[in-house]
Write a protein that holds these residues in place. Structure first.
Motif, mmCIF file in Angstrom:
data_model
loop_
_atom_site.group_PDB
_atom_site.id
_atom_site.type_symbol
_atom_site.label_atom_id
_atom_site.label_comp_id
_atom_site.label_asym_id
_atom_site.label_seq_id
_atom_site.Cartn_x
_atom_site.Cartn_y
_atom_site.Cartn_z
ATOM 1 N N GLN A 65 0.818 -1.210 0.000
ATOM 2 C CA GLN A 65 0.000 0.000 0.000
ATOM 3 C C GLN A 65 0.852 1.260 0.000
ATOM 4 O O GLN A 65 0.355 2.351 -0.311
ATOM 5 C CB GLN A 65 -0.951 0.009 1.209
ATOM 6 N N LEU A 66 2.145 1.124 0.310
ATOM 7 C CA LEU A 66 3.053 2.269 0.357
ATOM 8 C C LEU A 66 4.006 2.315 -0.835
ATOM 9 O O LEU A 66 4.890 3.162 -0.879
ATOM 10 C CB LEU A 66 3.882 2.241 1.648
ATOM 11 N N CYS A 67 3.830 1.419 -1.799
ATOM 12 C CA CYS A 67 4.823 1.267 -2.865
ATOM 13 C C CYS A 67 4.187 1.360 -4.252
ATOM 14 O O CYS A 67 3.262 0.607 -4.566
ATOM 15 C CB CYS A 67 5.546 -0.073 -2.709
ATOM 16 N N ASN A 68 4.719 2.259 -5.080
ATOM 17 C CA ASN A 68 4.284 2.398 -6.470
ATOM 18 C C ASN A 68 5.265 1.773 -7.462
ATOM 19 O O ASN A 68 4.990 1.752 -8.666
ATOM 20 C CB ASN A 68 4.084 3.872 -6.829
ATOM 21 N N GLY A 69 6.401 1.298 -6.976
ATOM 22 C CA GLY A 69 7.390 0.685 -7.847
ATOM 23 C C GLY A 69 8.670 0.443 -7.088
ATOM 24 O O GLY A 69 8.944 1.105 -6.077
ATOM 25 N N VAL A 70 9.466 -0.531 -7.566
ATOM 26 C CA VAL A 70 10.702 -0.869 -6.865
ATOM 27 C C VAL A 70 11.818 -1.120 -7.874
ATOM 28 O O VAL A 70 11.639 -1.833 -8.863
ATOM 29 C CB VAL A 70 10.501 -2.099 -5.940
ATOM 30 N N ALA A 71 12.956 -0.493 -7.626
ATOM 31 C CA ALA A 71 14.161 -0.693 -8.440
ATOM 32 C C ALA A 71 15.257 -1.247 -7.547
ATOM 33 O O ALA A 71 15.531 -0.698 -6.473
ATOM 34 C CB ALA A 71 14.613 0.617 -9.084
ATOM 35 N N ALA A 72 15.862 -2.349 -7.985
ATOM 36 C CA ALA A 72 16.911 -3.025 -7.207
ATOM 37 C C ALA A 72 18.208 -3.014 -8.002
ATOM 38 O O ALA A 72 18.304 -3.665 -9.045
ATOM 39 C CB ALA A 72 16.491 -4.450 -6.878
ATOM 40 N N LEU A 73 19.185 -2.274 -7.522
ATOM 41 C CA LEU A 73 20.493 -2.189 -8.171
ATOM 42 C C LEU A 73 21.475 -3.113 -7.462
ATOM 43 O O LEU A 73 21.587 -3.083 -6.227
ATOM 44 C CB LEU A 73 21.029 -0.754 -8.135
ATOM 45 N N ASN A 74 22.163 -3.940 -8.242
ATOM 46 C CA ASN A 74 23.207 -4.821 -7.716
ATOM 47 C C ASN A 74 22.696 -5.659 -6.548
ATOM 48 O O ASN A 74 23.330 -5.753 -5.495
ATOM 49 C CB ASN A 74 24.433 -4.017 -7.317
ATOM 50 N N ALA A 75 21.540 -6.267 -6.766
ATOM 51 C CA ALA A 75 20.926 -7.115 -5.748
ATOM 52 C C ALA A 75 21.460 -8.539 -5.851
ATOM 53 O O ALA A 75 21.883 -8.982 -6.920
ATOM 54 C CB ALA A 75 19.413 -7.121 -5.921
ATOM 55 N N ALA B 122 6.743 -12.943 -6.826
ATOM 56 C CA ALA B 122 5.487 -13.166 -7.550
ATOM 57 C C ALA B 122 4.363 -12.287 -7.020
ATOM 58 O O ALA B 122 3.421 -11.966 -7.753
ATOM 59 C CB ALA B 122 5.093 -14.636 -7.455
ATOM 60 N N SER B 123 4.466 -11.882 -5.761
ATOM 61 C CA SER B 123 3.407 -11.065 -5.159
ATOM 62 C C SER B 123 3.456 -9.609 -5.615
ATOM 63 O O SER B 123 2.483 -8.865 -5.429
ATOM 64 C CB SER B 123 3.512 -11.112 -3.633
ATOM 65 N N LEU B 124 4.571 -9.184 -6.205
ATOM 66 C CA LEU B 124 4.713 -7.793 -6.612
ATOM 67 C C LEU B 124 3.831 -7.507 -7.834
ATOM 68 O O LEU B 124 3.973 -8.152 -8.874
ATOM 69 C CB LEU B 124 6.163 -7.470 -6.943
ATOM 70 N N THR B 125 2.952 -6.545 -7.696
ATOM 71 C CA THR B 125 2.115 -6.144 -8.826
ATOM 72 C C THR B 125 2.575 -4.824 -9.426
ATOM 73 O O THR B 125 2.179 -4.481 -10.540
ATOM 74 C CB THR B 125 0.648 -6.010 -8.388
ATOM 75 N N VAL B 126 3.412 -4.077 -8.707
ATOM 76 C CA VAL B 126 3.932 -2.806 -9.219
ATOM 77 C C VAL B 126 5.095 -3.073 -10.166
ATOM 78 O O VAL B 126 5.687 -4.160 -10.153
ATOM 79 C CB VAL B 126 4.405 -1.904 -8.056
#
Length: 276
Positions: free
Chosen positions: A113-123, A205-209
């Motif tokens: 509910q607090l997230c509109n998108g996620v970027a992961a660098l060098n994960a 798999a749960s990420l919809t953003v």
């Protein structure tokens, strides 16, 4: 804009952060041993269209170690989520680097509910046995021997052997930050980092953003294959591998990274509008 002139704010829970620009919020989370300034190339560009919040992880920069609710990844994520709920009060695009990517991905999964998108660098994702043993050994040595050199080895892993130009300048900056990083905060975060193995398949798999995974083609510990595997497990995932780069892609290859992140932020905004 020079980050040395920016004001650091302090949240009630002990997290310190920069706030720059106006528009929809973007949160930047750095990796172990560093500080909010690790985003020095991204803050000026992203803040042209967004309110950018670059946070010091618990026990790093000016953030108190006690900001984390527990000595686990969840504790660090919960502290950042609490700060976002209290100080930002809106869904964010969250961008993390290295351990910051672990935080960003866990945040996106547990606080949708607090997230509109996620970027992961060098994960990292599913370390090899050799890599897992090596990182956990480094973590043990850091705790058992606080006087251990915590600077030279990371610099040698993060940058080319003989860095030149911008890469040399960025290596020297990281060397400075590592040398003044609070020992307790550095060691605790590294322990957490060493015990994590990336997000679960179910969490991805749960990420919809929208989700993007970026790494350097020379980063053996956060390989392009890892980024690809994580992206493929997300409904709206993609990945990118930056040529001729290693672990500190946002610092050594800012032009390529900024283009990707600005495009990604636009994608997240469009996705949020379409799903109101």
């Amino acid at each position: 804009m020079t980050l040395t002139t920016l004001q650091r704010f302090k949240a009630d829970n002990g997290l310190a952060y920069f706030r720059v620009g106006s528009g929809s919020p973007v949160v930047l989370v750095h990796g172990v041993g560093l500080r909010a300034e690790a985003w020095l190339h991204q803050i000026p560009q992203l803040s042209k269209q967004h309110t950018v919040y670059a946070v010091d992880m618990p026990g790093h920069g000016d953030s108190s170690l006690e900001a984390a609710s527990s000595t686990t990844l969840n504790g660090y994520v919960d502290a950042i989520a609490q700060w976002i709920e209290t100080d930002i009060q809106a869904p964010v695009i969250i961008i993390g680097h290295s351990m910051g990517s672990m935080i960003a991905l866990d945040f996106a999964s547990r606080y949708p509910q607090l997230c509109n998108g996620v970027a992961a660098l060098n994960a990292i994702f599913r370390r090899s046995d050799t890599a897992r043993q090596a990182v956990q050994q480094r973590a043990r040595e850091m705790v058992e021997n606080p006087q251990l050199d915590r600077v030279s080895a990371p610099i040698s892993r993060w940058f080319n052997t003989e860095p030149q130009g911008l890469e040399l300048e960025m290596a020297e900056l990281c060397r400075q930050w590592l040398s003044i990083a609070p020992a307790a905060g550095y060691a605790q975060a590294y322990q957490i980092f060493s015990l994590e193995d990336g997000p679960s398949d179910d969490d991805l798999a749960s990420l919809t953003v929208p989700a993007i995974f970026i790494t350097g083609d020379g980063d053996s510990n956060s390989s392009g294959e890892m980024s690809q595997q994580m992206a493929q497990r997300c409904a709206n995932g993609r990945y990118a591998v930056i040529k001729d780069s290693r672990h500190m892609v946002q610092m050594t290859h800012p032009v390529e990274i900024n283009l990707l992140l600005l495009e990604f932020a636009d994608q997240c905004e469009q996705h949020a509008r379409n799903n109101v």
